[in-house]
Scaffold this active site. Structure first.
Site, PDB file in Angstrom:
ATOM      1  N   ARG A  25      -4.153   7.142  -0.283  1.00 19.69           N
ATOM      2  CA  ARG A  25      -3.884   5.703  -0.155  1.00 19.69           C
ATOM      3  C   ARG A  25      -4.621   5.102   1.027  1.00 19.69           C
ATOM      4  O   ARG A  25      -5.231   4.033   0.912  1.00 19.69           O
ATOM      5  CB  ARG A  25      -2.376   5.431  -0.030  1.00 19.69           C
ATOM      6  CG  ARG A  25      -1.628   5.651  -1.335  1.00 19.69           C
ATOM      7  CD  ARG A  25      -0.147   5.404  -1.169  1.00 19.69           C
ATOM      8  NE  ARG A  25       0.390   6.290  -0.133  1.00 19.69           N
ATOM      9  CZ  ARG A  25       1.464   6.054   0.589  1.00 19.69           C
ATOM     10  NH1 ARG A  25       2.166   4.963   0.401  1.00 19.69           N
ATOM     11  NH2 ARG A  25       1.869   6.928   1.488  1.00 19.69           N
ATOM     12  N   ASN A  43       1.912   5.261  -4.181  1.00 20.04           N
ATOM     13  CA  ASN A  43       2.240   6.527  -4.819  1.00 20.04           C
ATOM     14  C   ASN A  43       3.226   6.278  -5.955  1.00 20.04           C
ATOM     15  O   ASN A  43       4.059   5.379  -5.880  1.00 20.04           O
ATOM     16  CB  ASN A  43       2.883   7.497  -3.825  1.00 20.04           C
ATOM     17  CG  ASN A  43       1.902   8.085  -2.852  1.00 20.04           C
ATOM     18  OD1 ASN A  43       0.697   8.111  -3.093  1.00 20.04           O
ATOM     19  ND2 ASN A  43       2.401   8.573  -1.735  1.00 20.04           N
TER      20      ASN A  43
END
Length: 100
Positions: A25, A43
């Site tokens: 990320r 996520n």
């Protein structure tokens, strides 16, 4: 004169493989900043990563190429992409909560 906003597209990607706990990320945010993309990344509960990118076709193509590799510790097995109508998102965000 500014380019019309109709040149912007939106890609909704689901990235599979070893993509959580490897900085995916944060690295996606870095690349999105570099490419001047708008959108978000988060996520998923099942171990995948979900991301939305808004930008030009060239920007999106470059971002999706990067998604297939990700950061050095990642092992990407698939990137599934759907193209959607852009929402005019501004900036790029890492969403910290897991989508249930």
């Amino acid at each position: 004169m500014n380019q019309p906003s109709s040149d912007r597209i939106r890609a909704h990607a689901i990235i599979s493989g070893r993509v959580q706990g490897v900085g995916y990320r944060a690295s996606t945010w870095d690349m999105a900043q570099l490419l001047k993309l708008s959108g978000w990344v988060r996520n998923l509960r099942d171990g995948r990563v979900e991301a939305v990118f808004e930008g030009t076709q060239a920007q999106i193509d470059e971002m999706l190429r990067w998604c297939h590799q990700g950061p050095p510790a990642a092992q990407v097995t698939a990137v599934d992409v759907n193209y959607e109508t852009p929402e005019g998102l501004q900036g790029f965000e890492v969403i910290s909560s897991v989508r249930w």
